[in-house]
Design a protein around this motif. Sequence first.
Motif, short mmCIF file in Angstrom:
data_model
loop_
_atom_site.label_atom_id
_atom_site.label_comp_id
_atom_site.label_asym_id
_atom_site.label_seq_id
_atom_site.Cartn_x
_atom_site.Cartn_y
_atom_site.Cartn_z
N LEU A 104 0.75 -1.11 -0.04
CA LEU A 104 -0.17 0.15 -0.11
C LEU A 104 0.91 1.08 0.09
O LEU A 104 1.87 1.16 0.58
CB LEU A 104 -0.77 -0.12 1.43
CG LEU A 104 -1.77 -1.08 1.44
CD1 LEU A 104 -2.51 -1.01 2.79
CD2 LEU A 104 -2.98 -1.36 0.35
N SER A 128 -6.56 2.10 -10.96
CA SER A 128 -5.47 3.42 -11.11
C SER A 128 -4.06 2.71 -11.67
O SER A 128 -3.79 1.60 -11.28
CB SER A 128 -5.00 4.12 -9.74
OG SER A 128 -3.90 5.08 -9.92
N ARG A 146 3.99 0.78 -9.17
CA ARG A 146 2.95 0.96 -9.85
C ARG A 146 1.65 0.50 -8.93
O ARG A 146 1.45 -0.61 -8.58
CB ARG A 146 3.00 0.17 -11.19
CG ARG A 146 1.63 0.67 -12.23
CD ARG A 146 1.83 0.29 -13.62
NE ARG A 146 2.76 0.80 -14.24
CZ ARG A 146 2.97 1.77 -14.97
NH1 ARG A 146 1.79 2.54 -14.91
NH2 ARG A 146 4.12 2.45 -15.47
N ALA A 147 0.88 1.27 -9.12
CA ALA A 147 -0.61 0.98 -8.38
C ALA A 147 -1.57 0.19 -9.37
O ALA A 147 -1.56 0.06 -10.52
CB ALA A 147 -1.28 2.38 -8.10
N THR A 148 -2.53 -0.48 -8.83
CA THR A 148 -3.51 -1.14 -9.48
C THR A 148 -5.00 -0.25 -9.36
O THR A 148 -5.95 -0.51 -10.10
CB THR A 148 -3.74 -2.82 -9.01
OG1 THR A 148 -4.01 -2.64 -7.80
CG2 THR A 148 -2.46 -3.54 -9.32
N LYS A 149 -4.90 0.09 -8.11
CA LYS A 149 -6.14 0.88 -7.64
C LYS A 149 -6.04 1.93 -6.63
O LYS A 149 -5.07 1.78 -5.87
CB LYS A 149 -7.41 -0.01 -7.18
CG LYS A 149 -7.17 -0.90 -6.02
CD LYS A 149 -8.17 -1.89 -5.79
CE LYS A 149 -7.91 -2.55 -4.58
NZ LYS A 149 -9.25 -3.54 -4.34
N VAL A 150 -7.05 2.83 -6.54
CA VAL A 150 -6.97 3.79 -5.39
C VAL A 150 -7.97 3.06 -4.21
O VAL A 150 -9.14 3.05 -4.77
CB VAL A 150 -7.81 4.96 -5.68
CG1 VAL A 150 -7.84 5.86 -4.43
CG2 VAL A 150 -6.76 5.69 -6.77
N TYR A 163 -3.48 3.81 -1.95
CA TYR A 163 -3.53 2.90 -3.29
C TYR A 163 -2.83 1.63 -3.00
O TYR A 163 -1.97 1.39 -2.04
CB TYR A 163 -2.26 3.67 -4.22
CG TYR A 163 -2.43 5.08 -4.66
CD1 TYR A 163 -3.06 5.07 -6.04
CD2 TYR A 163 -2.32 6.16 -4.18
CE1 TYR A 163 -3.43 6.40 -6.50
CE2 TYR A 163 -2.58 7.42 -4.52
CZ TYR A 163 -3.20 7.57 -5.91
OH TYR A 163 -3.49 8.94 -6.31
N GLN A 164 -3.44 0.60 -3.83
CA GLN A 164 -2.89 -0.54 -3.69
C GLN A 164 -2.06 -0.93 -4.82
O GLN A 164 -2.26 -0.39 -6.03
CB GLN A 164 -3.86 -1.75 -3.71
CG GLN A 164 -3.57 -3.12 -3.56
CD GLN A 164 -4.58 -4.17 -3.41
OE1 GLN A 164 -5.32 -3.95 -2.73
NE2 GLN A 164 -4.96 -4.98 -4.56
N LEU A 165 -0.85 -1.59 -4.58
CA LEU A 165 0.28 -1.88 -5.74
C LEU A 165 0.12 -3.33 -6.29
O LEU A 165 -0.74 -4.15 -5.94
CB LEU A 165 1.73 -1.57 -5.14
CG LEU A 165 2.02 -0.43 -4.60
CD1 LEU A 165 3.44 -0.44 -4.12
CD2 LEU A 165 1.96 0.90 -5.42
#
Length: 317
Positions: A104, A128, A146-150, A163-165
Amino acid sequence: MKKPLIGMLATLLVAGATALAGALPAQAAAPEAPTASVEAQSAQAQGIQVESAQAQGAELQGAQTADAKAAPLAAVTFAGTVALSNCSGSLVRMPGSAASDPALILSNGHCLESGMPGPGEVVLNQPSSRTFTLLSSTGGKLATLRATKVVYGAMTDTDVSIYQLNTSYASIQSRYGIAPLTVSAAHPAQGASIRVVSGYWKKIYSCSIDGFAYRLHEADWVFKDSVRYTSGCNVIGGTSGSPVVDASTGQLVAVNNTINESGESCTLDNPCEVDENGAVTVHQGIGYAQETYGIPACFAAGNRFDLTLPGCTLVGP
């Protein structure tokens, strides 16, 4: 809330503004002095940041009794911090996070790439692909994450983005030797020695927790139980989202987000304190951060975010 970056650059160079975190254009390759303000009507994520410019030596946390010894200070470095395109942030874990969990990133809600959330607006589990520069203990660039989502983003009651990576803590530590900062589940203590660690500027600021604001009003936003810095934490643009680390424990206790620039009351870039009786107080040149001790209660096993968990007090959509 914030002047355009180009229009503010000359002012910053000439006057060295003591402003809230400013956002750079997302495509900017190298850090330029961001405008210091909270960006309310900008489509870009802009930072209300507060930077602590007090470069004093290590401050010991006050003893609870006259003869109690102060806790030794932890060595706070850039390890665990990241730089965003417009703000600062940190790689974080909850007290119950496992090494195999998706990692995170914590920053400010006003630093979101989608723009600043309005009062009552919540960003929840939005895709994201945002990138973050992971720093070494000395501030050097180690990698791009790099994130996958907020997971969550808001500026109501608090000012946070999570953010989750696309990778785990174990993978990051194995490849780069960097462990995440742990988000403390305990309320920060008045008088505690703290460090505001800006990944954007690669600068560490030292000061103490002066106290807490019952309500902090800035333009249309209201934050609850905000950390008030001592006068040395004179933060500037680009430090928005910086982790506030307790120097005695090494744990993250807040996230840096704003400062009163010019002494105005309750306006953009000039937050005011409002107490339980409605009395308004203005502290020109004083910065603030948002507490994070309530965030761990919103995460279940596997770093699964759930606003319905017992003890989770973050505002829902």
